[in-house]
Structure formats: structure tokens, C-alpha cells
Scaffold this motif. Structure first.
Motif, short mmCIF file in Angstrom:
data_model
loop_
_atom_site.label_atom_id
_atom_site.label_comp_id
_atom_site.label_asym_id
_atom_site.label_seq_id
_atom_site.Cartn_x
_atom_site.Cartn_y
_atom_site.Cartn_z
N ASP A 71 38.25 -22.51 -46.67
CA ASP A 71 39.03 -21.27 -46.64
C ASP A 71 39.05 -20.60 -48.01
O ASP A 71 38.94 -19.37 -48.11
CB ASP A 71 40.46 -21.57 -46.18
CG ASP A 71 40.56 -21.81 -44.68
OD1 ASP A 71 39.59 -21.50 -43.97
OD2 ASP A 71 41.61 -22.32 -44.23
N GLU A 108 31.08 -17.43 -45.45
CA GLU A 108 31.62 -16.62 -44.36
C GLU A 108 31.77 -17.50 -43.13
O GLU A 108 30.97 -18.43 -42.90
CB GLU A 108 30.72 -15.43 -44.05
CG GLU A 108 29.30 -15.78 -43.64
CD GLU A 108 28.50 -14.53 -43.33
OE1 GLU A 108 29.10 -13.53 -42.93
OE2 GLU A 108 27.27 -14.56 -43.49
N SER A 109 32.81 -17.23 -42.36
CA SER A 109 33.08 -18.00 -41.15
C SER A 109 32.58 -17.21 -39.94
O SER A 109 32.94 -16.04 -39.78
CB SER A 109 34.58 -18.25 -41.02
OG SER A 109 34.87 -18.89 -39.79
N ARG A 110 31.74 -17.85 -39.15
CA ARG A 110 31.21 -17.22 -37.94
C ARG A 110 31.82 -17.92 -36.74
O ARG A 110 31.62 -19.13 -36.56
CB ARG A 110 29.69 -17.31 -37.90
CG ARG A 110 29.00 -16.62 -39.08
CD ARG A 110 27.50 -16.75 -39.02
NE ARG A 110 26.87 -16.23 -40.23
CZ ARG A 110 25.55 -16.29 -40.48
NH1 ARG A 110 24.74 -16.86 -39.59
NH2 ARG A 110 25.06 -15.79 -41.60
N ARG A 111 32.57 -17.19 -35.96
CA ARG A 111 33.31 -17.77 -34.84
C ARG A 111 32.37 -18.55 -33.92
O ARG A 111 31.36 -18.04 -33.46
CB ARG A 111 34.03 -16.68 -34.05
CG ARG A 111 34.90 -17.21 -32.92
CD ARG A 111 35.60 -16.06 -32.20
NE ARG A 111 36.52 -15.36 -33.08
CZ ARG A 111 37.78 -15.73 -33.30
NH1 ARG A 111 38.24 -16.80 -32.67
NH2 ARG A 111 38.54 -15.05 -34.11
N GLY A 112 32.70 -19.81 -33.72
CA GLY A 112 31.93 -20.65 -32.82
C GLY A 112 30.65 -21.21 -33.42
O GLY A 112 29.97 -22.02 -32.79
#
Length: 493
Positions: A79, A88-92
Motif C-alpha cells: 500500500d 499499481e494495484s490491478r483489481r483481480g
């Protein structure tokens, strides 16, 4: 990505596989939280492009299992890396390295990059400050100099008296920007003995190699340019180069020189302006460059159009090619693409602050002009002292005595290091330093040693990334104090 380690303990990149650690060393003993260590380590790998834009990070569960930490620690770390723009966070799909518009320069004074210890942060400034404290030399096995009684104080005093009698004007007048001409003529002869051909017009005197490196970096780089250094290497230049706005990238150093595959890959990626290297008696390992690698370095320098800065400050501690094979880049290149640096602080007197640069005539003139604009001149008093010592022929015998004393200490000191639990992958054949594996975070070890008034030089400070390290630099001439051995035996048992 994950890291293995070469013979000198330098991180080497390889593909990440499930179950393999991405970070070489996490310490639960240090004053830095595990999340802070993870963030700092990942930032360093992204900034140095060991982790490339678009690379998928290990899953939270995989990272936690491979590093022995809780998933909550990994979540907090990821985070924070997202918040700082590194991931970067990519959903799933998980977490990925984010494309960055410009590199972030890491300062050696960045609090996030330092381990806290009582009395201040353990960073390069901490080490240098403590090296200059008024403590017995025998209590500083991490120091970078020889004992004062090994040096020729009487010879320096005699030279000073002679100069003050014969040339009283030198005590009150400026010198010349390029340096005292008789000294440069004497250095021409010294370089010729090393098979480096240079006229006095190709030599510029400096206030030690420290100023020489600063002058070269200022003259031949601009903010945003990349400078390569060995990893590990002499720590003081990392912060100096970063302060100029340069990007400092480490090239893994092996026992016979740099990792050529890494050098070629990173040169193509970063297009550096300079590569600073110890060819002879590398600091901190006291190893030297092989001839085969020297040729390849010059080939890559030509291919990628960068200058090689050869720091040969330990020149006089090497016994010479008749005793041990040695290759200098300046001897192969004859100062076409190589800028050669030398000095006398390690063997004559650190307090004289006399060093020099040898390079092409055109670059020498540029550097002399820069020196003039920065400091007008260097001290001609010191330059005359060095000239007198060199020209009277006593310096050669003096350095022979130093090398003999180091040779008498080296093998038994290394054996004793191994007996107390240190691992020496590459035992040096000359020089004053040993690069030793303590098997634990040496920042923590150095903090404990400082509590007993003993100065160690932890390995993290010898890397531009300043990541945790199990290695440390030890000076065999400063390893003769029983308290040092008692401390190491107790802590490493």
C-alpha cells in the motif's frame, strides 16, 4: 525478481520464482520496521531498474511465505509503495511495477534509507563522522587508513622544514591552477613506471582523490545523467554524486572485476556518462581487475560512449606485476577514454590532501579551469612536500615497509577472523581491507560495537542502494586490539 550473491556479497538479479525471496536480507534486530525495510528495498530495485515497469510483484501470500513475514506486513508495504507511485494495484490481477516518468534520486541522508541508532542515523555521514572522532586507532577496525605510526611523519616534518627555509614565499602565495610543475613532472615519471604515458600538461593536482572525483563529475555530467559505480564501492562518492543531481547505479563487483553481463545490460539501459572503478586493490575487498575484464570494460565504454574513471588511490599498496599480476585501464587505454586518479593519503599523509588527475590534454585543461573557478588553486605547500618526498627516493622504501607489515598481518588475521565466525569468500593477497561475511545484519552489529566504543563499517554503506547487508569491511592493520576480537567472538558465536 530475486537476488543471489557473488563472491563479494553483491546482489545479482535473477528471475523471481514462487518461494524465492525478492529481498536478500530482512533484519528483525534493526531499529527499522520490516515494512520500512521492504519498501526501501523494493524502491531501490525499481529505481535501479532491477524491477522493470510492468513487472508483476509476488502475490501477498507468496511474498509473505518466501520472506517469513505476515501478510499484514506485505499489505502495508505494498500500500505504501502504491501511495508513493512505485506500484499499481490491478483489481483481480495483483500488484505491478508502475511506469515512472523520471527516476527518484536517493540521498544517503534520506531518513527512510537509514537504520536508526542511538545518537543519530547509521548512514555514510555517521561512519565518516566516527572515523574522525578522537578515539584510539585500535578501536576502529572499520577505518580506511593505516595507523599513524606506520606512516613517515619524520620525513614529512623534514620536508616541511626544508621548504620553509628554501622557499619562504610558498607559505604566503598562491600556487598555479594546474599544480606545482616539478610535482607534475615527478608524477609523469611515476605514471611511466605504471606504463601510463602522460606529459605534465595532462596532469592536474587536486586536494585528494575526493576532490578529483567531484571535479570530474561536475565537468563531465549534468543533473539527470547516470554515473556507474562498483557495488560494493567507496561510500563517500554516492552522496556526492547524488547531490550533483546524478543518478548513481551500482555494477555488481565480482572477485576479478565487474559483472560484465550486468555492465553491458545496464549500460544499454542507462547510457551512463561515467563509470568509476578501482582496478587495483578495490575498496572494500582488496581484489584487482583481471586483464580479460579490463579489455571488455574498455570495449563497452567505446560501444556505449562513457568515460572510465580509474581510482587508483591504493596503487602504492600493491607489490607490482612482478609479484602479482595487475592490469590498469589507463595503461591499456593510454588516457584516451580513461581518466586516471591517484593520491598519497593512504601511504604518505592524509593531512597533506594531495591527489592528481591524469587524462587527455584537452580534458586536463578543462579540469584545471574548473578547479580554478572552484578553489583557485590547491595548496602548493603540500604539493612541494610530496614532491620532495618523491624526488629524494625514500618513498619507495617507505611503501615497501608498509606492504611488508601488511603481509605479516594478513594471513593470520584472516585465519582469526574465520575462527570467530566470519566468512571470507575471497582472501586478499595485498592491501589493507578484508570484505567479511558476518552472517547477520552488520548495521545491527555496528550499532552494538559502537556501544563498546568500537567502530565497524557495515556493508550497507558500501552500496549505492544502502540495502541491508551481512558484509562489512575490516582493516587488518586495525584488528590487533583484543577488545575487537572479544566483541566479534561474543556476537558471532
Amino acid at each position: 525478481m530475486a537476488n543471489t550473491r557473488d563472491a563479494l556479497g553483491t546482489a545479482q538479479p535473477q528471475a523471481f520464482k514462487p518461494g524465492m525471496p525478492l529481498i536478500a536480507l530482512l533484519s528483525r534486530e534493526s531499529g527499522e520496521s520490516l515494512a520500512d525495510q521492504i519498501v526501501r528495498s523494493v524502491v531501490a530495485r525499481i529505481d535501479d531498474k532491477v524491477l522493470r515497469s510492468g513487472a508483476r510483484m509476488p502475490s501477498i501470500r507468496a511474498f509473505a511465505q518466501s520472506h517469513g513475514v505476515s501478510p499484514f506486513t506485505v499489505v502495508a508495504s505494498y500500500d505504501r509503495l502504491v501511495a508513493r507511485g512505485y506500484l499499481e494495484s490491478r483489481r483481480g490481477a495483483g500488484f505491478y511495477v508502475r511506469e515512472r516518468a523520471a527516476p527518484i534520486l536517493r540521498s544517503t541522508r534520506d531518513p527512510a534509507a537509514a537504520h536508526g541508532i542511538e545518537g543519530g542515523a547509521m548512514d555514510v555521514t555517521w561512519l565518516v563522522r566516527n572515523m574522525f572522532r578522537q578515539a584510539p586507532y585500535q578501536q576502529m577496525p572499520g577505518t580506511g587508513v593505516l595507523p599513524s605510526d606506520w606512516l613517515d611523519g619524520a620525513g614529512i616534518a623534514n620536508a616541511l622544514r626544508a621548504i620553509s627555509r628554501q622557499h619562504p614565499g610558498t607559505l604566503v602565495n598562491y600556487g598555479v591552477p594546474q599544480g606545482f610543475l616539478p610535482l607534475r613532472q615527478q608524477l609523469q615519471q611515476k605514471l611511466g613506471e605504471l606504463e601510463v604515458q602522460a606529459t605534465p600538461e595532462q596532469i592536474v593536482t587536486t586536494a585528494g582523490v575526493t576532490q578529483a572525483l567531484d571535479m570530474v563529475a561536475r565537468e563531465f555530467t549534468q543533473p539527470g545523467d547516470t554515473i556507474f559505480v562498483d557495488d560494493p564501492a567507496w561510500f563517500l562518492m554516492f552522496g556526492s554524486f547524488a547531490a550533483l543531481g546524478a543518478r548513481v547505479v551500482g555494477i555488481p563487483r565480482l572477485a576479478d572485476g565487474p559483472d560484465l553481463a550486468a555492465l553491458a545490460q545496464l549500460a544499454a539501459l542507462h547510457k551512463p556518462k561515467l563509470y568509476v572503478i578501482n582496478s587495483v586493490l578495490h575498496n572494500p575487498s582488496s581484489t584487482s581487475l583481471s586483464a580479460a575484464k579490463a579489455f571488455q570494460i574498455l570495449r563497452l565504454a567505446e560501444e556505449h560512449d562513457f568515460l572510465v574513471v580509474e581510482d587508483d588511490i591504493y596503487c602504492d599498496l600493491h607489490p607490482g606485476p612482478a609479484v602479482q599480476p595487475v592490469t590498469r585501464l589507463a595503461a591499456l587505454d593510454q588516457l584516451q577514454r580513461v581518466i586516471y586518479l591517484g593520491g598519497f593519503s593512504k601511504t604518505m599523509a592524509a593531512n597533506l590532501r594531495v591527489g592528481y588527475i591524469a587524462t587527455s590534454r584537452e580534458r586536463a585543461q578543462r579540469l584545471a579551469d574548473r578547479k580554478m573557478l572552484q578553489t583557485l588553486t590547491t595548496s602548493e605547500i603540500g604539493e612541494r612536500v610530496v614532491y620532495k618526498v618523491l624526488s629524494e627516493g625514500t618513498f619507495r622504501k617507505h611503501t615497501d615497509r608498509i606492504r611488508t607489515r601488511l603481509d605479516e598481518l594478513r594471513s593470520r588475521t584472516v585465519r582469526q577472523m574465520e575462527r570467530v565466525g566470519l566468512k571470507i569468500a575471497v582472501a586478499p593477497m595485498a592491501g589493507m581491507f578484508v570484505w567479511a561475511d558476518a552472517g547477520r545484519d552488520t548495521n545491527v552489529l555496528a550499532a552494538q560495537a559502537m556501544g563498546q566504543d568500537l567502530l565497524l563499517a557495515p556493508g550497507s554503506l558500501f552500496s549505492p542502494s544502502q540495502l541491508p547487508s551481512q558484509y562489512m569491511r575490516l582493516n587488518i592493520a586495525a584488528m590487533q586490539e583484543p577488545a575487537v576480537w572479544r566483541f566479534l567472538e561474543k556476537e558471532l558465536a
